[in-house]
Design a protein around this motif. Structure first.
Motif, PDB file in Angstrom:
ATOM      1  N   GLU A 165      -3.062 -22.506  32.994  1.00 42.64           N
ATOM      2  CA  GLU A 165      -2.219 -21.852  33.996  1.00 42.64           C
ATOM      3  C   GLU A 165      -1.061 -22.764  34.390  1.00 42.64           C
ATOM      4  O   GLU A 165       0.101 -22.342  34.458  1.00 42.64           O
ATOM      5  CB  GLU A 165      -3.072 -21.504  35.221  1.00 42.64           C
ATOM      6  N   LYS A 166      -1.379 -24.049  34.596  1.00 45.17           N
ATOM      7  CA  LYS A 166      -0.344 -25.012  35.001  1.00 45.17           C
ATOM      8  C   LYS A 166       0.696 -25.194  33.873  1.00 45.17           C
ATOM      9  O   LYS A 166       1.903 -25.171  34.112  1.00 45.17           O
ATOM     10  CB  LYS A 166      -0.997 -26.359  35.325  1.00 45.17           C
ATOM     11  N   GLY A 167       0.198 -25.351  32.649  1.00 43.93           N
ATOM     12  CA  GLY A 167       1.097 -25.540  31.507  1.00 43.93           C
ATOM     13  C   GLY A 167       1.992 -24.325  31.302  1.00 43.93           C
ATOM     14  O   GLY A 167       3.174 -24.450  30.989  1.00 43.93           O
ATOM     15  N   VAL A 197       7.371 -21.713  31.707  1.00 40.06           N
ATOM     16  CA  VAL A 197       8.258 -20.674  32.248  1.00 40.06           C
ATOM     17  C   VAL A 197       9.371 -21.338  33.069  1.00 40.06           C
ATOM     18  O   VAL A 197      10.549 -20.967  32.982  1.00 40.06           O
ATOM     19  CB  VAL A 197       7.463 -19.662  33.112  1.00 40.06           C
ATOM     20  N   ASP A 198       9.002 -22.357  33.817  1.00 40.76           N
ATOM     21  CA  ASP A 198       9.977 -23.064  34.651  1.00 40.76           C
ATOM     22  C   ASP A 198      11.044 -23.752  33.799  1.00 40.76           C
ATOM     23  O   ASP A 198      12.230 -23.751  34.146  1.00 40.76           O
ATOM     24  CB  ASP A 198       9.241 -24.098  35.515  1.00 40.76           C
ATOM     25  N   GLU A 220       0.195 -12.505  39.578  1.00 37.62           N
ATOM     26  CA  GLU A 220      -0.220 -13.390  40.667  1.00 37.62           C
ATOM     27  C   GLU A 220       0.288 -14.814  40.411  1.00 37.62           C
ATOM     28  O   GLU A 220       0.824 -15.474  41.291  1.00 37.62           O
ATOM     29  CB  GLU A 220      -1.751 -13.371  40.753  1.00 37.62           C
ATOM     30  N   ARG A 221       0.125 -15.264  39.167  1.00 36.72           N
ATOM     31  CA  ARG A 221       0.635 -16.590  38.801  1.00 36.72           C
ATOM     32  C   ARG A 221       2.143 -16.653  38.991  1.00 36.72           C
ATOM     33  O   ARG A 221       2.689 -17.609  39.541  1.00 36.72           O
ATOM     34  CB  ARG A 221       0.370 -16.880  37.318  1.00 36.72           C
ATOM     35  N   ALA A 222       2.830 -15.607  38.499  1.00 38.28           N
ATOM     36  CA  ALA A 222       4.293 -15.618  38.543  1.00 38.28           C
ATOM     37  C   ALA A 222       4.806 -15.595  39.978  1.00 38.28           C
ATOM     38  O   ALA A 222       5.803 -16.243  40.304  1.00 38.28           O
ATOM     39  CB  ALA A 222       4.848 -14.428  37.757  1.00 38.28           C
TER      40      ALA A 222
END
Ligand SMILES: [Zn+2]
Length: 356
Positions: free
Chosen positions: A277-279, A284-285, A327-329
């Protein structure tokens, strides 16, 4: 031309640290002639490219339909048949770069799993750019990637010319060697287009070797023989050599979405299932930083025209459903400064079933 593209690296690095509003390239950060290339020049190159025009028209049609979910519902058959890989294709790891999206290599269609530079940057690290120790060719890191690619059934390590992620990786390598941050002069000397292209190929070659050795040790000689690398020169990308043209970042929970179909806009593609999830969030960032930067659409993405982050939900895997990815986004966008949040829309659609 190649000079200009690798400066994407300088722009991406600067932007990744949070400076997203530069109207021109970071002063003194460019490489060679690119120092004289303004944002205005980049915008003209972006707008002249046929894929920018095609994507802009498709995005207008999506807006008219009432958003991505509705557009995909109307065009479900076409999206299902053309925008997702059919099962059974040989798999390759490839860059998230929107221009590196052609899936046929040596006449054979491949299923691309995409992330930053095919893994040349370890996006799982907490502070990749601040980390003076990261080395993309570190044997332990190569071994780790080889294991992950074998587990995913990947047989082709694909890389491309003018890779922004490759450029950042080369900077990291030199930082480690010199024991300090690079000056603009250092970058001019060490982070050349030729050196970046050489690094991504060396990285791919080392991963291939490690995979072949591991597969042979498992007694899988036939599988080992299939593992190979493929390099695509910058002239063969589906974007201009000097600039990124993506208006969309796909965060794909199916790992089966194909950006080159023409049915939906092209864009950066982050294969969510291949990353933590972090990666995934950090990748995306990074794509966002490139899009807003001096070598991306930059200021063209403002007002009515926004950067679309599109989550693609897997209907059969709750951990990667459109709700889970949304939710992550949403937590990612909440962490951005307000001026950036206003230039991004986050949407989602669920992949039409039974195509992956
Ligand atoms: Zn790349």
């Amino acid at each position: 031309m190649q000079q200009a593209t690798v400066s994407t690296v300088a722009a991406a690095t600067t932007l990744f640290h949070g400076d997203a509003e530069g109207k021109e390239l970071p002063s003194g950060e460019g490489h060679g002639k690119d120092e004289h290339m303004t944002h205005h020049d980049t915008a003209a190159i972006v707008q002249a490219h046929p894929n920018w025009k095609h994507d802009t028209e498709t995005l207008a049609a999506i807006a008219q339909a009432g958003g991505w979910e509705k557009y995909v519902a109307v065009h479900g058959k076409e999206v299902a048949e053309r925008a997702f890989y059919r099962p059974g294709l040989e798999k390759a790891v490839a860059c998230m770069d929107e221009g590196d999206d052609e899936t046929t290599v040596d006449g054979e269609e491949l299923h691309l799993i995409r992330n930053a530079g095919s893994g040349i940057l370890n996006m799982e690290l907490d502070d990749l750019l601040g980390n003076a120790e990261f080395d993309p060719l570190d044997p332990a890191y190569i071994e780790q990637l080889a294991d992950a690619f074998i587990a995913r059934g990947i047989t082709v390590i694909h890389c491309h010319g003018g890779c922004g992620a490759g450029g950042i990786a080369l900077e990291k390598k030199w930082e480690k060697k010199l024991g300090r941050k690079l000056t603009p002069e250092d970058k001019k000397q060490y982070v050349t287009p030729e050196a970046v292209d050489a690094l991504v190929q060396e990285f791919s070659r080392l991963v291939v070797e490690a995979m072949q050795r591991k597969l042979k040790a498992m007694g899988r000689e036939e599988d080992a023989a299939k593992v190979r690398m493929h390099f695509k020169p910058i002239e063969q990308l589906s974007r201009p050599a000097e600039a990124h043209i993506a208006q969309v970042i796909y965060y794909d929970g199916t790992n089966a979405f194909k950006t080159s179909s023409g049915v939906l806009p092209r864009g950066f593609l982050v294969s969510a299932q291949a990353l933590s999830e972090k990666g995934g969030e950090k990748t995306v960032d990074l794509a966002k930083a490139i899009s807003f930067g001096g070598h991306g659409p930059g200021e063209l993405l403002s007002g009515d025209r926004k950067l679309h982050v599109v989550c693609i939900g897997d209907p059969s895997n709750p951990a990667f459903s459109s709700e889970a990815l949304m939710e992550r986004a949403m937590s990612w966008i909440a962490s951005l400064p307000e001026d950036q949040r206003n230039r991004i829309v986050i949407e989602s659609f669920t992949a039409p079933a039974a195509r992956h």
